[in-house]
Design a protein around this motif. Sequence first.
Motif, PDB file in Angstrom:
ATOM      1  N   CYS A  95       3.609  -4.684  -0.746  1.00  0.00           N
ATOM      2  CA  CYS A  95       4.421  -4.752   0.476  1.00  0.00           C
ATOM      3  C   CYS A  95       5.610  -5.716   0.273  1.00  0.00           C
ATOM      4  O   CYS A  95       6.744  -5.438   0.709  1.00  0.00           O
ATOM      5  CB  CYS A  95       3.580  -5.220   1.640  1.00  0.00           C
ATOM      6  SG  CYS A  95       2.369  -4.000   2.179  1.00  0.00           S
ATOM      7  N   SER A  96       5.331  -6.822  -0.358  1.00  0.00           N
ATOM      8  CA  SER A  96       6.390  -7.787  -0.604  1.00  0.00           C
ATOM      9  C   SER A  96       7.461  -7.192  -1.521  1.00  0.00           C
ATOM     10  O   SER A  96       8.663  -7.379  -1.311  1.00  0.00           O
ATOM     11  CB  SER A  96       5.800  -9.061  -1.235  1.00  0.00           C
ATOM     12  OG  SER A  96       6.815  -9.983  -1.524  1.00  0.00           O
ATOM     13  N   ARG A  99       9.555  -4.823   0.432  1.00  0.00           N
ATOM     14  CA  ARG A  99      10.438  -5.540   1.358  1.00  0.00           C
ATOM     15  C   ARG A  99      11.658  -6.095   0.597  1.00  0.00           C
ATOM     16  O   ARG A  99      12.806  -5.994   1.068  1.00  0.00           O
ATOM     17  CB  ARG A  99       9.655  -6.664   2.043  1.00  0.00           C
ATOM     18  CG  ARG A  99      10.387  -7.296   3.223  1.00  0.00           C
ATOM     19  CD  ARG A  99       9.539  -8.381   3.876  1.00  0.00           C
ATOM     20  NE  ARG A  99       8.349  -7.841   4.506  1.00  0.00           N
ATOM     21  CZ  ARG A  99       7.121  -8.046   4.044  1.00  0.00           C
ATOM     22  NH1 ARG A  99       6.942  -8.753   2.941  1.00  0.00           N
ATOM     23  NH2 ARG A  99       6.081  -7.527   4.663  1.00  0.00           N
ATOM     24  N   ASP A 100      11.394  -6.659  -0.573  1.00  0.00           N
ATOM     25  CA  ASP A 100      12.495  -7.210  -1.360  1.00  0.00           C
ATOM     26  C   ASP A 100      13.451  -6.121  -1.827  1.00  0.00           C
ATOM     27  O   ASP A 100      14.673  -6.257  -1.765  1.00  0.00           O
ATOM     28  CB  ASP A 100      11.944  -7.973  -2.581  1.00  0.00           C
ATOM     29  CG  ASP A 100      11.200  -9.226  -2.158  1.00  0.00           C
ATOM     30  OD1 ASP A 100      11.392  -9.662  -1.012  1.00  0.00           O
ATOM     31  OD2 ASP A 100      10.405  -9.735  -2.969  1.00  0.00           O
ATOM     32  N   SER A 103      15.503  -4.786   1.028  1.00  0.00           N
ATOM     33  CA  SER A 103      16.529  -5.765   1.408  1.00  0.00           C
ATOM     34  C   SER A 103      17.691  -5.701   0.435  1.00  0.00           C
ATOM     35  O   SER A 103      18.853  -5.790   0.833  1.00  0.00           O
ATOM     36  CB  SER A 103      15.912  -7.168   1.443  1.00  0.00           C
ATOM     37  OG  SER A 103      16.901  -8.130   1.713  1.00  0.00           O
ATOM     38  N   VAL A 109      12.701  -0.839   5.281  1.00  0.00           N
ATOM     39  CA  VAL A 109      11.560  -0.817   4.383  1.00  0.00           C
ATOM     40  C   VAL A 109      10.670   0.400   4.620  1.00  0.00           C
ATOM     41  O   VAL A 109      10.072   0.972   3.705  1.00  0.00           O
ATOM     42  CB  VAL A 109      10.757  -2.131   4.513  1.00  0.00           C
ATOM     43  CG1 VAL A 109      10.145  -2.264   5.891  1.00  0.00           C
ATOM     44  CG2 VAL A 109       9.676  -2.200   3.439  1.00  0.00           C
ATOM     45  N   MET A 157       5.362  -0.779   7.971  1.00  0.00           N
ATOM     46  CA  MET A 157       6.292  -0.678   6.860  1.00  0.00           C
ATOM     47  C   MET A 157       6.316   0.740   6.294  1.00  0.00           C
ATOM     48  O   MET A 157       6.569   0.951   5.104  1.00  0.00           O
ATOM     49  CB  MET A 157       5.906  -1.685   5.754  1.00  0.00           C
ATOM     50  CG  MET A 157       5.987  -3.144   6.179  1.00  0.00           C
ATOM     51  SD  MET A 157       5.357  -4.251   4.905  1.00  0.00           S
ATOM     52  CE  MET A 157       6.512  -3.921   3.594  1.00  0.00           C
TER      53      MET A 157
END
Length: 1427
Positions: A95-96, A99-100, A103, A109, A157
């Motif tokens: 998930c991280s 998200r990155d 971005s 996302v 997400m």
Amino acid sequence: MSGSPAWAAAARHGPLGLRKSWTELLAGRVKKQKYNPEREQKLKDSALQLLRYHQNMNDLLLEVEDPQCKKLCLSKLIDCDSASAASDHSSSFICSAFRDQASRLGIPVGLLSARVFACSVRQVCVEPSHPVLLSSEQRKKLSSLLEIARYLLAHNMFSRLTFCQELWKAQNSLLLEAVWSLHVHRVVSLQELLQSHPDMQAMTTWLFRNLCTLCEQIEMPSPSSDATKAMLSGFVQLLVSSAFPQSSEPRLGEPEKMTRVATDVLQRMLTFVLDTLDAGPQVTSAYQAARGWLSAYSGHVCCGMIGVDSHKRFFSHTLTQILTHKPVLKVSDAIQMQKEWSFAKTCQELATLYCRVLVMLGPGESVGRLQEVLETQEVNWQYVLSCLSTLVVCFPEAQQLFKDWVASLMAHAFESYHLDSMVTAFLVVRQATLEGPFVFPSYADWFKESFGSSLGYHSCSKKALVFLFKFLSDLVPWEPPRYMQVHIFHPPLVPSKYHSLLTDYISLAKTRLVDLKVSVENLGLYEDLSSSGDVAEPQRQAMQDVEKAIVVFEQTGKIPMPVLEASIFRRSYYLSRFLPALLTPRVLPEVPDSRAAFVETLKRADKIPSSLYDAYCQACATAEEKQPEDATPGKRPEPDQAEQPLGLLTAALEELRALMTDPTQYDVMSAQVAVISERLSAALGHNSDDGSLRRSKIQLNVLNPTLERQDQAVVDLLLTAFCQNLMAASSFVPPERQSPWAVLFVRILCGHVIFPAVLSRLCQLLYHQGPSLGAPHVLGLAALAVHLGESRSMLPEVDPGVLAPAGSLCVPEFLNILLTCRTRESLLFCMKFCTAAISYCLCKFSAQPHAALQNCLSPGLIKRFQFIVLRVFSEARTPCPPEHTASLSWRPSDLPPADWQSASLSLWRWSSFQELLKEKEFYLTYRDWVQLELEIQPEVDILSDTERHDFHQWAIYEHFLPAPSALGGCDGDLEAAFTVLVSELMDFYQSSRSYNHSPDSDLVLGGRTGNEDILSRLQEMAVDLELDQGPSASYGCSASQSHILFRLFRRRLHALAKEHSTATSLRRQRELLICKRLLLRLPPSVLMGSPQTRQPVSPNCEEFFSLVNSELGLLNVCFRSEDPALVANSTLTECQSKCPIILTSALLWWSSLEPVLCNRWKKCYQGTLPRELQRLQEAREFASSLLSGSASPAPSPAWISAAALHFATREVRTENVRVHLKRLDCERKELLIFLLFFSLMSLLSSYLTHQDTAEYLKAMDICAEVLVCLGRRKVSWLVLFQLTETDAELGHLLRLAPDQHTRLLPFAFYSLLSYFSEDAIIKEEAFLHVAVDMYLKLMQLFVDGETRTVLPQASKCLKLQGSPVQLITEARTFLLQLIPQCPKQRFSNMRELLAGREDCDPEMSTVLLQKWQAGPSFDLYQEPHLF
């Protein structure tokens, strides 16, 4: 975009060149280092930062489950305490990363993750190994993706809509299982996926193609078969709920679009199935797919997540679509071809489809839907009529629904002259009648009921008649011959002025039959117009007529009435068809068989022309000359066994048994049972379905049941098949989960003429051979009895003859009476049968309320089981808590022969069975217990004498006596228990249950078979009652209430006194015999009571005297008291006035009674006999001395001496009687009067008992001699013919004569005319009054018919030539001659004498009244003549 292929390539071939794998990077770090928490956290942060800026999201999603990288997956880099925590950390890492990446790319996302995830799913589905299913490797990869997607969804997400749109871009490579997995794991629902497709038509085509492929896999065994079925079920539920949404359901997205898609897919699938089945059952992929889709209509698929309203509308729509599929057939086609669309001939898969749809809708809604579709739309008549057959066969309640529907159609047709309603009604009726009389009444019966009376639909007007015959005439070119024959032989009732309409139709129909080469004149003698089959060829029909005529001749010994009628009224058929078939040349057997006897009987009756008979005899002689030496006379070569109808039936039954253990074949069982029904009809003959159940009652000889050889072979085959099928099915699944094969099978048995033979065979098996049956037979026949009970409302009643003298019984009660408990063997068999039947019923219908089980189980069978368990198992007599098991297992393996007792006890203790016993109909009452116990034969009982006594004591005194009457007990009332016991004993000894059922069994207690120990219990109960009442009163009675025993006797006798017939009289005599026998088995105090010990008084004999005076003849009484002489004297003194027949009976048997009486008296009391007994002794001595010549004065009272003398003269020869009686001149006149009375009674007895002439003449001589003695002494004897009970001196004599004797006194009076003294007659003032009274009573006897019992014997003796009129004529002539000789004063009370009886002889009444009113000159110048 991080998820794009370009981005992935750049990542692999960037500035750093070729990158190392995780394994290579970490290879140098395997050496264990010292633990440092700060360094560890710093390492983690560095790793995460590295991965965030150097990753391919597609590869990352697929790498996490790569088998080579399992030990080095990201979750292992993060130290966790649990697997779930590790999974959460890896998902959080992904998930991280998403998200990155989002971005950095500047997109949401959710959009990024949806596109990446869709791409990953497409990669999983690349190069599929199956058109719709995933491989195991693909399934593992997809499972990991789904887990991550659910995590993304949980953190908002993930964009479902974007995912669906991206997924459909490669729909041709998308596997159906992948779509299903997305739905199951709640990533995106099927409804969201389908609604998001941009092209509705393309999506419909894709889904239809994939569903067909999926359905094809349903029929193929594979490890993933469960998943395949679950997928199909899920898609069906989605489509149904979308096409037919609940009104309360929230609408998502574009509901109209989804509804259209779902409806289109469902319709295309059903059309595909119908087209495939219509093409024929060829084993192709399309056929396999069509069979697979049929499972979509099963209840467990459609009733899961779908609302009731949705699935009702779905099945209603499905039924409509079936009925209206390709409506290319016309009504004329349906009329011609509907015979080919019966249930048995319908494709198995199509019948399965019908059954599943109709079950979900129910019979009522299905019939309503049929009606609505037929009224509003064009239909496919093949589907309509085959569906109708399925409905009427599989649902018994549909019969009445169809009757009501047809009635409304007919009413509407004739009200508005609506042709469509008429056509529909006739097609519906004819289709229903194709299934046989058990399912629906025959067409002939319906046509006669509808048009054969003045209440028919057509009787309202001429226009209605024209409408009917116009319709029937329009049918003629198209309809089969059988229906035209019905119309001809059972024509509508038509007024005479419109008879031309009927004749025109009949002429048209006969012309059509001629065109079809079907002759009305050649209709068979026994041909059934109700049969739906084709018309038989004349030769074949004639052979069937011959065979049936021979069967009837065997049973009656007479020429059957149809044959006699045909020989007169249908001579053409009789001579050209019937006789040639009967007189087929053959080798005649040495012992004439039934056929030969029938031929000879017809010849003697001149029903066979001589020339034809001679030719037959010559042909038979020629056949005998040509017969091979090794041939058997009368035996024809047998065809191949497999080709015979019985062989075909056997094969069909074996096919049904093969289906029992395969649950996938349950749907085809109904069709297989229909095949069996057809082959059964063939095995029994062409017209086997002739509506045997239309009879209201079946007569059976239970004691000697017989069957025809062919019938027994067929019945044994069917019963064996039923038992074997039950064993096979029950070894696989319990009864409640079995298919309805048993119900359908039983309907076959009940729907043919074979049903009476089935009942006869059950009589043989259960009643005569029960103990010898094995466990499979017991289990099978018990289950059969349950299903017969289930169909009881549609079965005729059974008259079993002597076993049910009260009338006919329903089939369950009839089967119950076949079970007996007389012996040890029969009781154990009964226990087995009841245990099996009750267990099967409770398991099979466990979901139904107990009240509904009464249709399946006879209350008598439940009571019999209770009786056996309580009798055999002493532990069952003690109350114990029921076993609260979930269900009772019913399997053949659970009931081995050695463990039946354990099974019975388990059933007894089962909580559900104990709940069933709380139903009032199943109470085992005290009366029921007595009836069953009386049947037991102690010498072959399962209990020993001691055990049986203990059981009786427990049952009576511990169980039934204290139990409340509402539960079948006696409320603690010993008198009530005593009354029931006496009443049942009397009923038992008069019923067929107490005899061996042989035709020559005498109706006496000595010929009975039954439990004699019950009489001992009766005696014990009598003593207990006496002790309860105390010594001051006779038990069972009080000062204001009569004796309980005599009350019972009187009530039973009074019930028989209401009718005056010979049969009732015989039953009354039998009842009296039982009364006397029971009284003799009871203590003496029952008759006389117990005298008080301190005050000896006459015992209470009033009730006993009343019974003796009104009903009985002789009882010998013994007494108990401290002063026996006083009691004996007082009792016998009271007997003289109240019950003199006891004393006369004692005098009659004095020669046998005196030695015993004197011996016992002297032995007990050392004294002489009591005074009143001495009087009897002296009377006998007087009679003996008079007949021996040494006459002594007659002792008092005179009537006792006269009775003793009368009995003594019966032992004297006739020629000596007059000599002895002349010695009576010196005796008292009272003695002569009493002797004449006894002589008159003896004379009447000789008439009634039809004794020989010598006995009658002897009685006549005694009467004549006594009359002469009375005449010599000028003693009037007329008082004997005017006796009343109020007469102080002679009134008690009436108690010595039965009512029948006193009514016949007029006959005796006029039989003695020739012995009357003319002088005494003229001088006797009362003679005319008595003579007229006797004449009027004689006339009344003649009118009432009572002279029939007397005159045959009297006529023979009196030479009256057998005519009762002659005696009356002689009596009338005597009176007419006497009247002129009597003075006028003797007619003074004549009007009172004639009151109400003038009509007996009007002329005689006129003469008597004129004589009373006339003057002195009145005389009879001419004798009137009555006859």
